[in-house]
Design an enzyme around this catalytic site. Structure first.
Site, short mmCIF file in Angstrom:
data_model
loop_
_atom_site.label_atom_id
_atom_site.label_comp_id
_atom_site.label_asym_id
_atom_site.label_seq_id
_atom_site.Cartn_x
_atom_site.Cartn_y
_atom_site.Cartn_z
N ASP A 355 34.05 30.31 24.86
CA ASP A 355 34.89 30.78 25.97
C ASP A 355 34.26 31.86 26.97
O ASP A 355 33.42 32.74 26.60
CB ASP A 355 36.28 31.59 25.29
CG ASP A 355 37.13 31.92 26.12
OD1 ASP A 355 37.68 30.78 26.65
OD2 ASP A 355 37.59 33.20 26.69
N GLU A 384 32.27 27.21 28.49
CA GLU A 384 32.46 27.60 29.81
C GLU A 384 31.54 28.09 30.58
O GLU A 384 31.45 29.39 30.37
CB GLU A 384 33.92 28.34 30.16
CG GLU A 384 35.07 27.70 29.39
CD GLU A 384 36.29 28.47 29.65
OE1 GLU A 384 37.30 27.78 30.18
OE2 GLU A 384 36.34 29.49 29.43
#
Ligand code: CA
Length: 673
Positions: A355, A384
């Protein structure tokens, strides 16, 4: 990821606006602390090693002036039976021994810092915890293994590009009354074979097998903060992007959060069940921030050390959640690397999704990938490639999408293909290539070639990226939707409100056909194969099950949609041409045709690419609502996809020449010579 403060997303990073880089925080006397001078400890025995003879505690806390271990008989509502004074060890550690067989007991640490005793904490390395993760547990890990665990293995893959990733939340997948699953919302939901919807369709793990995905990516499954584990019957929902104990499973997904072994065993049972079905397990990891600031387990064991700060001493916040961790501090880097290694070894995890990965530095991510490949070469890592706010970490060091060429063995999500296909993620009404909006053609082509350099792709026309940032297709994850933002179904409803549901389903088919035939690795959000929606809620991180749970009666209603996805996945898995492993192969084997009309892309994958038995595959995507004529080379072609239908083994044959491509559809042809 979720968030309390702001919604986070792609494109939120703020290049160029970097602050000064420093490695310090405000200490109690107002001076900045230079953490680079701190001793560090990289042993894998931190905090607790236990056997029947005794427990050995080792806490890393360089600035503590005293430290204690408190032993408890239960996971909460009890007083300590023993308080053990720790003594100072090497490399910033504190040590204590507690003889005897202590399995079943609980413990916390407490340190003295800045002249006062801080609150108790289970530490940062608790591998077993009780209710709400308040106390760590002393557990016999050998007794947590399901039978056959010693020989348990995930699927072997040669390249991440061979994976087909399915992103799933435990409750979304099994909570709906129509799921037919007994252990709804639990890890062990995925151990139930033979489950069916009320209309007789396969659900649960049988559904995954029927669909054909290779890997399930589970949303955060470590112990997170937001769900009160004493109140499970109230059925609260959360995505889980609020980490509490990074190295223990979440209690609300177990059948008994008060039993530390249950959550461990049940998660392992889930993993074994998926592995037995030939499906790998990717874990979503959120090392970039913690749920709490001063009260986090990091802050209570080594105050200040694990985070980044602004020059005024306040927490910097590239996560949008109130803080950001400091992977550029050696002990935090060690923590991340040791934590993923632990999940890979103890739980046989097959992949990790980071993340807000750009909060971490590229050096840490390279070490993560290297350490995992040493454990199992089939493990892959993606994340990400952006942050949700500015960071003191210099832009060139961030694990950004734009810096992916500096990372070996790391992939990033392509927001390029995502937004180009369906329209901008945050503007609900905006359309994309597959829904008739011109101007996205070149960006879709960037997606097709996995953001690598290609002689026929003009990056100056890219919507989100202006250069070929990937040096290998192994660096790119292609997708059109995920847990964040509108589901594809909701996005299509909001951006084509006048269209029929059948027309929207055609658009979804075209959108996913582009994703699944592109170079790179395809990724899909659970339930899109049955056209699931979330009632228009784009940030459903704490929405009830009535928004988030997949209604499995849709599988019957949208049976054709499901079959389309099934065939699309089958096509990709059967043909290595869609899974080339180098940028050179892509540049050599993919040839785009000249087309004049907007919302039309035509290209070939040639030369039996990547050892394919098909010499040439012709793919034509028509994102307009009008039929288009195209010229295809004459000869014997197998029709793979046409007018909203697809069959991996062929729908029929054609001699090529002038062909019509129906509105909002893909025409895919193949020939062996
Ligand atoms: Ca929890």
């Amino acid at each position: 990821m979720k968030v309390n403060l702001i919604k986070m997303c792609a494109g939120a990073m703020l290049p160029g606006a970097m602050l000064c880089s420093f490695n310090a925080s405000a200490s109690d006397n107002g001076m900045l602390t230079d953490y680079s001078k701190f001793p560090t400890y990289n042993g894998d025995d931190l905090e607790l090693i236990a056997d029947k003879q005794g427990a050995k505690f080792t806490l890393w806390s360089p600035e503590a002036t005293a430290a204690q271990v408190l032993i408890y008989p239960t996971d909460r509502n009890s007083s300590p039976t023993d308080t053990i004074i720790m003594s100072k060890g090497d490399n910033g550690t504190w040590k204590a021994n507690f003889p005897g067989n202590n399995y079943g007991k609980f413990y916390t640490f407490r340190i003295k810092h800045g002249g006062k005793w801080l609150k108790e904490t289970p530490g940062v390395w608790a591998k077993a915890v009780g209710t709400n993760g308040e106390r760590a547990a002393i557990v016999d890990f050998s007794a947590t293994n399901p039978s056959g665990w010693e020989s348990d293995k995930g699927p072997a893959i040669k390249s991440i590009n061979d994976a087909v990733i399915y992103e799933m939340h435990h409750r979304d997948f099994s909570m709906h009354p129509s799921s037919g699953v007994v252990n709804k919302g639990k890890f062990i939901a995925l151990t139930e074979n033979g489950t069916k919807s009320t209309l007789g369709d396969k659900t649960g793990i049988d559904h995954l097998k029927e669909l054909g995905v290779t890997h399930v990516h589970i949303l955060p499954s470590y112990d997170y903060n937001s769900i009160d584990e004493t109140q499970l019957p109230s059925n609260n929902y959360n995505w889980g992007y609020d980490p509490l104990n990074y190295n223990a499973p979440e209690g609300s997904y177990s059948t008994n959060p008060a039993n530390p072994s249950a959550r461990i065993t049940e998660m392992k049972q889930m993993i074994k069940s998926l592995h037995d079905a030939g499906i790998g397990v990717v874990m979503d990891v959120v090392y970039n921030h913690t749920a709490n600031n001063d009260d986090s387990n990091f802050s209570l064991t080594a105050p200040g050390y694990y985070y980044r700060y602004r020059p005024d001493g306040t927490y910097s916040d590239a996560s949008g959640c109130g803080n950001e961790t400091a992977s550029d501090h050696q002990q935090m880097r060690n923590f991340i690397i040791n934590s993923v290694k632990y999940w890979a070894k103890e739980y046989h995890i097959d992949g990790f999704r980071f993340d807000l990965m750009a909060i971490h530095d590229t050096e840490t991510m390279n070490e993560v990938a290297k350490a995992l490949k040493e454990i199992n070469p089939s493990i892959f890592v993606y994340g990400e490639g952006w942050t949700a706010g500015d960071s003191p970490l210099p832009v060139e060091r961030r694990a950004l999408k734009e810096n992916v060429s500096k990372m070996d063995g790391i992939a990033v999500f392509s927001d390029d293909i995502r937004d180009a296909i369906k329209g901008h993620y945050s503007n609900a009404a905006d359309r994309g290539f597959a829904t008739g909006k011109p101007g996205n053609e070149e960006t879709v082509k960037i997606g097709i070639v996995a953001s690598t350099a290609h002689p026929q792709v003009d990056y100056s026309k890219g919507n989100n990226s202006k250069f070929a940032y990937a040096t290998s297709p192994k660096q790119i994850i292609n997708y059109v939707s995920c847990h964040d933002d509108l589901t594809l179904t909701d996005k299509l409803a909001k951006s084509m409100p006048e269209a029929s549901e059948a027309a929207r389903q055609r658009a979804a088919r075209l959108a996913q056909t582009i994703v699944f035939t592109s170079q790179g690795t395809p990724f899909m959000f659970a339930g899109e194969e049955v056209f699931r929606d979330k009632k228009g809620v784009h940030n459903s991180y704490k929405s009830p099950d009535s928004i988030n749970a997949i209604d499995w009666s849709l599988k019957s209603k949208n049976a054709d949609q499901f079959r389309y996805y099934q065939e699309l996945i089958k096509l990709r898995k059967a043909h290595p041409a869609f899974r080339m492993t180098t940028a050179d192969e892509i540049a050599r084997n993919i040839v785009f045709d000249k087309v004049k009309e907007p919302n039309l892309i035509s290209y070939s994958i040639k030369n039996n690419a990547n050892g394919d038995n098909w010499n040439e595959i012709k793919l034509i995507f028509n994102g307009s609502d009008e039929a288009r004529d195209v010229n295809v080379g004459k000869g014997k072609w197998i029709i793979i996809a046409q007018d909203g239908e697809i069959k991996a083994d062929g729908l029929g044959e054609t001699k090529g020449g002038k062909m019509e491509v129906a509105p909002t559809s893909a025409l895919i042809l193949a020939r062996e010579k």
